[in-house]
Motif scaffolding. Sequence first.
Motif, short mmCIF file in Angstrom:
data_model
loop_
_atom_site.label_atom_id
_atom_site.label_comp_id
_atom_site.label_asym_id
_atom_site.label_seq_id
_atom_site.Cartn_x
_atom_site.Cartn_y
_atom_site.Cartn_z
N ILE A 66 11.84 -14.51 3.50
CA ILE A 66 10.38 -14.44 3.64
C ILE A 66 9.83 -15.19 4.85
O ILE A 66 8.72 -14.90 5.29
CB ILE A 66 9.66 -14.92 2.36
N ILE A 67 10.59 -16.13 5.41
CA ILE A 67 10.06 -16.91 6.54
C ILE A 67 9.72 -16.02 7.75
O ILE A 67 8.61 -16.10 8.27
CB ILE A 67 11.03 -18.05 6.94
N PRO A 68 10.63 -15.15 8.23
CA PRO A 68 10.29 -14.36 9.43
C PRO A 68 9.06 -13.47 9.27
O PRO A 68 8.16 -13.53 10.12
CB PRO A 68 11.56 -13.54 9.69
N PRO A 69 8.96 -12.65 8.20
CA PRO A 69 7.75 -11.82 8.13
C PRO A 69 6.47 -12.66 7.94
O PRO A 69 5.41 -12.28 8.44
CB PRO A 69 7.98 -10.91 6.92
N MET A 70 6.59 -13.77 7.24
CA MET A 70 5.42 -14.62 7.05
C MET A 70 4.93 -15.16 8.40
O MET A 70 3.73 -15.14 8.69
CB MET A 70 5.77 -15.78 6.10
N LEU A 71 5.85 -15.61 9.23
CA LEU A 71 5.46 -16.12 10.55
C LEU A 71 4.92 -15.00 11.45
O LEU A 71 3.89 -15.17 12.10
CB LEU A 71 6.65 -16.80 11.23
N ILE A 72 5.63 -13.88 11.47
CA ILE A 72 5.22 -12.76 12.33
C ILE A 72 3.85 -12.24 11.91
O ILE A 72 2.97 -12.02 12.76
CB ILE A 72 6.28 -11.64 12.30
N LEU A 73 3.64 -12.05 10.61
CA LEU A 73 2.35 -11.54 10.15
C LEU A 73 1.23 -12.55 10.36
O LEU A 73 0.08 -12.16 10.61
CB LEU A 73 2.43 -11.14 8.68
N SER A 74 1.54 -13.82 10.29
CA SER A 74 0.52 -14.84 10.57
C SER A 74 0.06 -14.77 12.01
O SER A 74 -1.14 -14.81 12.31
CB SER A 74 1.07 -16.24 10.27
N VAL A 75 1.01 -14.61 12.93
CA VAL A 75 0.66 -14.50 14.35
C VAL A 75 -0.11 -13.20 14.60
O VAL A 75 -1.14 -13.20 15.29
CB VAL A 75 1.93 -14.57 15.24
N ILE A 76 0.37 -12.10 14.02
CA ILE A 76 -0.30 -10.81 14.23
C ILE A 76 -1.73 -10.85 13.69
O ILE A 76 -2.65 -10.32 14.30
CB ILE A 76 0.51 -9.67 13.60
N SER A 77 -1.91 -11.49 12.53
CA SER A 77 -3.26 -11.54 11.95
C SER A 77 -4.24 -12.30 12.84
O SER A 77 -5.43 -11.98 12.87
CB SER A 77 -3.22 -12.15 10.55
N LEU A 78 -3.75 -13.28 13.57
CA LEU A 78 -4.63 -14.02 14.50
C LEU A 78 -5.09 -13.13 15.65
O LEU A 78 -6.20 -13.28 16.16
CB LEU A 78 -3.90 -15.24 15.05
N PHE A 79 -4.22 -12.21 16.06
CA PHE A 79 -4.53 -11.37 17.22
C PHE A 79 -4.64 -9.90 16.82
O PHE A 79 -4.35 -9.01 17.61
CB PHE A 79 -3.44 -11.53 18.29
N TYR A 80 -5.07 -9.65 15.59
CA TYR A 80 -5.05 -8.27 15.06
C TYR A 80 -5.85 -7.31 15.93
O TYR A 80 -5.38 -6.22 16.24
CB TYR A 80 -5.57 -8.23 13.62
N ASN A 81 -7.05 -7.69 16.31
CA ASN A 81 -7.90 -6.78 17.10
C ASN A 81 -7.24 -6.40 18.42
O ASN A 81 -7.30 -5.25 18.84
CB ASN A 81 -9.27 -7.41 17.35
N ALA A 82 -6.59 -7.37 19.06
CA ALA A 82 -5.91 -7.08 20.32
C ALA A 82 -4.72 -6.14 20.10
O ALA A 82 -4.48 -5.23 20.89
CB ALA A 82 -5.44 -8.38 20.98
N PHE A 83 -3.96 -6.36 19.00
CA PHE A 83 -2.81 -5.50 18.70
C PHE A 83 -3.26 -4.10 18.30
O PHE A 83 -2.66 -3.10 18.69
CB PHE A 83 -1.97 -6.09 17.57
N ALA A 84 -4.31 -4.01 17.50
CA ALA A 84 -4.74 -2.72 16.96
C ALA A 84 -5.22 -1.76 18.04
O ALA A 84 -5.07 -0.54 17.91
CB ALA A 84 -5.85 -2.94 15.93
N THR A 85 -5.78 -2.28 19.12
CA THR A 85 -6.33 -1.42 20.17
C THR A 85 -5.42 -1.29 21.39
O THR A 85 -5.75 -0.56 22.32
CB THR A 85 -7.71 -1.95 20.62
N ASN A 86 -4.30 -1.97 21.41
CA ASN A 86 -3.41 -1.96 22.57
C ASN A 86 -2.51 -0.72 22.53
O ASN A 86 -1.74 -0.52 21.59
CB ASN A 86 -2.55 -3.23 22.58
N ILE A 87 -2.60 0.10 23.56
CA ILE A 87 -1.83 1.35 23.61
C ILE A 87 -0.32 1.08 23.71
O ILE A 87 0.48 1.83 23.16
CB ILE A 87 -2.30 2.25 24.77
N TYR A 88 0.07 0.00 24.37
CA TYR A 88 1.49 -0.32 24.51
C TYR A 88 2.11 -0.74 23.17
O TYR A 88 3.24 -0.37 22.85
CB TYR A 88 1.70 -1.39 25.58
N VAL A 89 1.35 -1.50 22.41
CA VAL A 89 1.81 -1.89 21.08
C VAL A 89 1.97 -0.64 20.21
O VAL A 89 2.95 -0.49 19.48
CB VAL A 89 0.85 -2.91 20.43
#
Length: 195
Positions: free
Chosen positions: A95-118
Amino acid sequence: MNTRTVPETRASRLRKLFLTTLYISSFTFGGGFVIVTFMKKKFVDELHWIDEQEMLDMTALAQSSPGAIAVNAAILVGWQVEGLLGMLIAVLGTIIPPMLILSVISLFYNAFATNIYVALVLKGMQAGVAAVILDVVCDLGGKVVKSHSPLYIGLMVAAFAANFVFNVNVILIILAAAALGIVRVLLQSRKGGAV
Protein backbone atom coordinates in the motif's frame (compact mmCIF):
# COMPACT_ATOMS: atom_id res chain seq x y z
CA MET A 1 34.37 -22.99 -3.46
CA ASN A 2 31.75 -23.46 -0.74
CA THR A 3 28.29 -24.00 -2.26
CA ARG A 4 26.43 -24.52 1.02
CA THR A 5 23.45 -22.23 1.37
CA VAL A 6 22.92 -20.44 4.63
CA PRO A 7 19.37 -20.93 5.94
CA GLU A 8 17.25 -17.80 5.74
CA THR A 9 16.39 -16.17 9.03
CA ARG A 10 12.87 -14.95 9.74
CA ALA A 11 14.11 -11.35 9.73
CA SER A 12 15.71 -11.75 6.29
CA ARG A 13 12.53 -13.39 4.89
CA LEU A 14 10.41 -10.54 6.29
CA ARG A 15 12.79 -7.95 4.85
CA LYS A 16 12.75 -9.70 1.47
CA LEU A 17 8.94 -9.98 1.63
CA PHE A 18 8.59 -6.24 2.34
CA LEU A 19 11.07 -5.15 -0.33
CA THR A 20 9.54 -7.50 -2.90
CA THR A 21 5.97 -6.31 -2.32
CA LEU A 22 7.18 -2.70 -2.26
CA TYR A 23 9.00 -3.19 -5.57
CA ILE A 24 6.11 -5.03 -7.22
CA SER A 25 3.59 -2.43 -6.07
CA SER A 26 5.82 0.43 -7.19
CA PHE A 27 6.27 -0.76 -10.75
CA THR A 28 2.99 -2.42 -11.68
CA PHE A 29 0.18 -0.46 -13.22
CA GLY A 30 -3.20 -1.74 -14.28
CA GLY A 31 -4.83 -3.36 -11.31
CA GLY A 32 -4.82 -6.56 -9.38
CA PHE A 33 -4.29 -9.13 -12.12
CA VAL A 34 -1.08 -7.42 -13.14
CA ILE A 35 0.28 -7.45 -9.60
CA VAL A 36 -0.77 -11.09 -9.12
CA THR A 37 1.25 -12.02 -12.22
CA PHE A 38 4.37 -10.40 -10.79
CA MET A 39 3.74 -11.98 -7.37
CA LYS A 40 3.53 -15.39 -9.03
CA LYS A 41 6.79 -14.83 -10.89
CA LYS A 42 8.56 -13.67 -7.73
CA PHE A 43 7.12 -15.88 -4.97
CA VAL A 44 6.49 -19.07 -6.99
CA ASP A 45 9.03 -19.10 -9.81
CA GLU A 46 11.95 -17.23 -8.25
CA LEU A 47 11.81 -17.56 -4.44
CA HIS A 48 9.84 -20.86 -4.30
CA TRP A 49 8.08 -19.75 -1.11
CA ILE A 50 4.71 -20.98 -2.36
CA ASP A 51 3.76 -23.42 -5.10
CA GLU A 52 1.76 -22.78 -8.25
CA GLN A 53 -1.47 -24.35 -7.00
CA GLU A 54 -1.36 -22.23 -3.84
CA MET A 55 -0.92 -19.11 -5.98
CA LEU A 56 -3.92 -20.07 -8.12
CA ASP A 57 -6.00 -20.62 -4.98
CA MET A 58 -4.83 -17.30 -3.53
CA THR A 59 -5.68 -15.52 -6.77
CA ALA A 60 -9.19 -16.96 -6.69
CA LEU A 61 -9.62 -15.95 -3.04
CA ALA A 62 -8.17 -12.48 -3.60
CA GLN A 63 -10.46 -11.93 -6.59
CA SER A 64 -13.61 -13.13 -4.83
CA SER A 65 -13.02 -11.24 -1.57
CA PRO A 66 -14.10 -7.62 -1.07
CA GLY A 67 -11.41 -5.00 -1.52
CA ALA A 68 -8.47 -4.44 -3.82
CA ILE A 69 -7.13 -7.66 -5.33
CA ALA A 70 -3.52 -6.50 -4.84
CA VAL A 71 -4.00 -6.00 -1.11
CA ASN A 72 -5.99 -9.24 -0.79
CA ALA A 73 -3.23 -11.15 -2.58
CA ALA A 74 -0.58 -9.51 -0.36
CA ILE A 75 -2.55 -10.58 2.73
CA LEU A 76 -2.71 -14.19 1.55
CA VAL A 77 0.91 -14.39 0.36
CA GLY A 78 2.24 -12.70 3.51
CA TRP A 79 0.22 -15.03 5.75
CA GLN A 80 1.42 -18.10 3.85
CA VAL A 81 5.06 -17.02 3.97
CA GLU A 82 5.40 -15.66 7.54
CA GLY A 83 2.03 -15.72 9.32
CA LEU A 84 0.49 -12.60 10.86
CA LEU A 85 3.67 -10.51 10.80
CA GLY A 86 4.30 -11.52 7.18
CA MET A 87 0.76 -10.49 6.29
CA LEU A 88 1.22 -7.06 7.88
CA ILE A 89 4.62 -6.55 6.22
CA ALA A 90 3.30 -7.60 2.78
CA VAL A 91 0.28 -5.30 3.05
CA LEU A 92 2.48 -2.40 4.15
CA GLY A 93 4.83 -2.96 1.20
CA THR A 94 1.84 -3.13 -1.15
CA ILE A 95 0.00 0.00 0.00
CA ILE A 96 2.91 2.44 0.46
CA PRO A 97 3.63 3.11 -3.27
CA PRO A 98 0.05 3.80 -4.41
CA MET A 99 -0.60 5.85 -1.29
CA LEU A 100 2.42 8.06 -2.00
CA ILE A 101 1.75 8.31 -5.73
CA LEU A 102 -1.93 9.15 -5.27
CA SER A 103 -1.09 11.73 -2.60
CA VAL A 104 1.25 13.52 -5.00
CA ILE A 105 -1.21 13.26 -7.89
CA SER A 106 -4.04 14.64 -5.76
CA LEU A 107 -1.97 17.73 -4.99
CA PHE A 108 -1.48 18.39 -8.70
CA TYR A 109 -4.71 16.86 -10.02
CA ASN A 110 -5.79 19.84 -12.11
CA ALA A 111 -2.41 20.01 -13.84
CA PHE A 112 -2.44 16.24 -14.53
CA ALA A 113 -6.07 16.14 -15.69
CA THR A 114 -5.57 18.78 -18.40
CA ASN A 115 -2.06 17.83 -19.55
CA ILE A 116 -2.11 16.23 -23.01
CA TYR A 117 1.23 14.46 -22.44
CA VAL A 118 -0.01 12.81 -19.26
CA ALA A 119 -3.12 11.68 -21.18
CA LEU A 120 -0.94 10.17 -23.92
CA VAL A 121 1.26 8.36 -21.38
CA LEU A 122 -1.83 6.90 -19.72
CA LYS A 123 -3.20 5.73 -23.10
CA GLY A 124 0.10 3.99 -23.81
CA MET A 125 0.07 2.36 -20.38
CA GLN A 126 -3.46 1.03 -21.05
CA ALA A 127 -2.16 -0.94 -24.03
CA GLY A 128 0.66 -2.42 -21.96
CA VAL A 129 -1.70 -3.31 -19.12
CA ALA A 130 -4.07 -5.02 -21.56
CA ALA A 131 -1.19 -7.19 -22.79
CA VAL A 132 -0.22 -8.18 -19.23
CA ILE A 133 -3.83 -9.03 -18.34
CA LEU A 134 -4.12 -11.13 -21.52
CA ASP A 135 -0.96 -12.97 -20.43
CA VAL A 136 -2.58 -13.74 -17.06
CA VAL A 137 -5.78 -14.95 -18.71
CA CYS A 138 -3.84 -17.23 -21.08
CA ASP A 139 -1.69 -18.57 -18.23
CA LEU A 140 -4.61 -19.32 -15.89
CA GLY A 141 -6.83 -20.59 -18.72
CA GLY A 142 -4.03 -22.84 -19.95
CA LYS A 143 -3.71 -24.41 -16.51
CA VAL A 144 -7.45 -25.12 -16.46
CA VAL A 145 -7.25 -26.76 -19.88
CA LYS A 146 -4.18 -28.79 -18.84
CA SER A 147 -6.10 -30.11 -15.82
CA HIS A 148 -8.23 -32.14 -18.29
CA SER A 149 -11.16 -31.71 -15.89
CA PRO A 150 -14.44 -31.46 -17.81
CA LEU A 151 -15.96 -29.67 -14.81
CA TYR A 152 -13.27 -26.96 -14.66
CA ILE A 153 -13.15 -26.48 -18.42
CA GLY A 154 -16.95 -26.31 -18.61
CA LEU A 155 -17.03 -23.85 -15.72
CA MET A 156 -14.42 -21.65 -17.41
CA VAL A 157 -16.36 -21.62 -20.70
CA ALA A 158 -19.68 -21.00 -18.91
CA ALA A 159 -18.19 -18.14 -16.85
CA PHE A 160 -16.72 -16.57 -19.99
CA ALA A 161 -20.03 -16.85 -21.85
CA ALA A 162 -22.03 -15.59 -18.87
CA ASN A 163 -19.84 -12.51 -18.58
CA PHE A 164 -19.15 -11.58 -22.18
CA VAL A 165 -22.20 -12.90 -24.01
CA PHE A 166 -25.01 -12.57 -21.46
CA ASN A 167 -23.56 -9.71 -19.34
CA VAL A 168 -24.14 -11.55 -16.05
CA ASN A 169 -22.76 -9.68 -13.04
CA VAL A 170 -19.26 -10.91 -12.15
CA ILE A 171 -20.23 -11.29 -8.49
CA LEU A 172 -22.97 -13.78 -9.45
CA ILE A 173 -20.48 -15.74 -11.56
CA ILE A 174 -17.99 -15.89 -8.67
CA LEU A 175 -20.70 -16.95 -6.20
CA ALA A 176 -21.97 -19.64 -8.58
CA ALA A 177 -18.43 -20.98 -9.12
CA ALA A 178 -17.79 -20.96 -5.37
CA ALA A 179 -21.07 -22.81 -4.73
CA LEU A 180 -20.15 -25.40 -7.36
CA GLY A 181 -16.73 -25.85 -5.73
CA ILE A 182 -18.32 -26.33 -2.30
CA VAL A 183 -20.78 -28.90 -3.66
CA ARG A 184 -17.93 -30.76 -5.37
CA VAL A 185 -15.87 -30.85 -2.16
CA LEU A 186 -18.86 -32.06 -0.14
CA LEU A 187 -19.64 -34.80 -2.65
CA GLN A 188 -16.00 -35.90 -2.77
CA SER A 189 -15.73 -35.98 1.02
CA ARG A 190 -18.88 -38.14 1.25
CA LYS A 191 -17.40 -40.56 -1.24
CA GLY A 192 -14.08 -40.47 0.60
CA GLY A 193 -12.20 -39.72 -2.59
CA ALA A 194 -9.64 -37.11 -3.52
CA VAL A 195 -10.90 -33.67 -4.44
